[in-house]
Design a protein around this motif. Structure first.
Motif: not given
Length: 454
Positions: A194-201, A333-339, A387-398
């Motif tokens: 999937p495009r948005g999750d791997n390449v920056a838009l 979600a879905g913006q990992k490539g851009s991030v 000042g960072m917020k505590s992180l939730q445990k999660s994994k990204s899927y498409s």
């Protein structure tokens, strides 16, 4: 979610792409431990131009990283990667043939124009299943870390034997090896991730730059690589002045880097097991800043420098290893490539700024002031990190989906976020794809898939 291990294509993709990435980064890094000394032999030498030569690749990398990823979407991954490696090769040859520092700066800038990182990572994503992708990305990350360690050791040895030009010729040979690997060893893409999750838009970038949590990490990687390149404007000279000949610098770097890896691993395990990731992250930033302060404050004896190098690289390696993981968990979600595009650009701009700023400080205020200024930047980062917020445990899927109607996509997205373990859900009905962030210990993937294919 399929087989528990990598299949043959994924194994081949993981190690061949990791090797290509590693070979290229090895060529970029090898200049760091030697150029501050060998650059003195070049016509036009000055501290500012030394800094520019060390960091020049960062500016062109930062400018072209995202466009190269987008081009790989349009024209294919391999052609863009091969084109980038050819540009990198030309830059290496120009630097090798230059007798002036200006020519080396041009060569280093051309090396940076071969900005293939985003295209390589996108190809790795194309060639792997979602559930196996973290293993492949971890393999690439491991090779990058290994290439940095090897560069610190090999740079002084190669430069001592063949001179500065020999180091760039060696880089050119490594690049030719990488070109052959891409052409003959890396599998051709068999699926399109999937495009948005791997390449920056481009349309997502301004929003992500302003994201408060992501901004802290982007600022952090900017400061981390600024400090690294700035310190290497002077650090090799400090070792020589302390009585360690340049050809023997590997005897300091090798145990220091290995020691830093052994020191950081227990802290990483502790942070994950005790859910103290935010605290340990902030502590590593503080350690980085304190080690830089001591570089400035303490007398530059060989024993002191060796100890501080271990402290610096323990913090550096911990931060370098943990930030991409934190980034993927914070990324919408879905913006990992851009991030990742914004993050990589911040990293490379930091490298350029560090070289330029380090050279300017050395020229106007003395080389030891580099450490004090970088320590102050580290303290600013520490304040931001607290000042960072505590992180939730999660994994990204498409997932692929049969939903092609906007109204239905909105309704299903609302149902998905009510499921146990689903942190975030984004449905892109125009591409028939769904991006989810889930706690996979709680979420029922079978229920998620059933909702996505009504």
């Amino acid at each position: 979610m399929g087989h528990s291990g990598l299949n043959q294509i994924e194994k081949k993709a993981a190690f061949s792409l990791a090797a290509v990435f590693g070979l290229r980064m090895l060529g970029l890094f090898m200049i760091l431990p030697v150029f501050a000394i060998y650059g003195e032999q070049l016509i036009g030498f000055s501290p500012i131009w030394v800094g520019l030569a060390i960091g020049a690749y960062g500016l062109t990398q930062a400018l072209l990283q995202i466009p190269m990823g987008i081009l790989s979407d349009k024209f294919g991954r391999k052609p863009v990667i091969l084109g980038g490696l050819c540009i990198f090769l030309v830059g290496s040859i120009i630097a090798a043939m230059s007798e002036t520092i200006y020519g080396v700066v041009v060569g280093r800038a051309l090396q940076g124009m071969g900005a293939i990182a985003s295209a390589v990572l996108a190809l790795a994503a194309d060639l792997t299943r979602e559930e196996q992708r973290p293993k492949v990305m971890a393999t690439i990350g491991m090779f990058i870390g290994l290439s940095f360690t090897l560069a610190m050791v090999a740079g002084p040895i190669v430069a001592e034997s063949f001179g500065l030009s020999g180091l760039f010729w060696f880089t050119a040979l490594l690049t030719i090896a990488a070109i052959f690997m891409i052409q003959f060893m890396v599998p051709f893409s068999v699926n399109k991730a999937p495009r948005g999750d791997n390449v920056a838009l481009p349309e997502q970038l301004s929003h992500l730059i302003r994201h408060p949590q992501l901004f802290r990490l982007n600022l952090g990687v900017f400061i981390l690589h600024m400090a690294l390149t700035a310190c290497f404007v002077t650090l090799p000279k400090q070792f020589v002045q302390a009585g360690l000949a340049l050809e023997d610098h590997w005897q300091l770097y090798l145990p220091a880097l290995l020691g830093s890896f052994f020191l950081m691993v227990p802290f990483m395990i502790f942070a994950i097991r005790k859910q103290k990731e935010k605290s340990m992250f902030a502590a590593a930033v503080l350690l980085l800043s304190v080690s830089l302060l001591f570089f400035w404050y303490l007398p530059s004896t060989l024993m002191t420098l060796s100890f501080l190098v271990v402290l610096f690289f323990t913090a550096f390696n911990y931060l370098e290893a943990t930030m991409p993981s934190l980034l993927s968990r914070i990324a919408p979600a879905g913006q990992k490539g851009s991030v990742m595009g914004v993050y990589s650009s911040s990293q490379f701009i930091g490298a350029f700024t560090g070289g330029l700023l380090g050279g300017a400080i050395a020229a106007n205020f003395g080389e030891s002031m580099i450490f004090l200024v970088m320590s102050c930047f580290g303290l600013l980062w520490f304040i931001a990190a607290t000042g960072m917020k505590s992180l939730q445990k999660s994994k990204s899927y498409s997932f692929s989906t049969t939903i092609t109607c906007e109204q239905q996509a909105d309704e299903i997205a609302e149902q998905l976020v009510l499921l146990p373990g689903v942190v975030e859900a984004t449905l892109v009905h125009t591409e028939a794809v769904a991006y989810l962030k889930v706690d996979d210990k709680v979420a029922d993937l079978a229920n998620i898939k059933a909702l996505l294919k009504p």
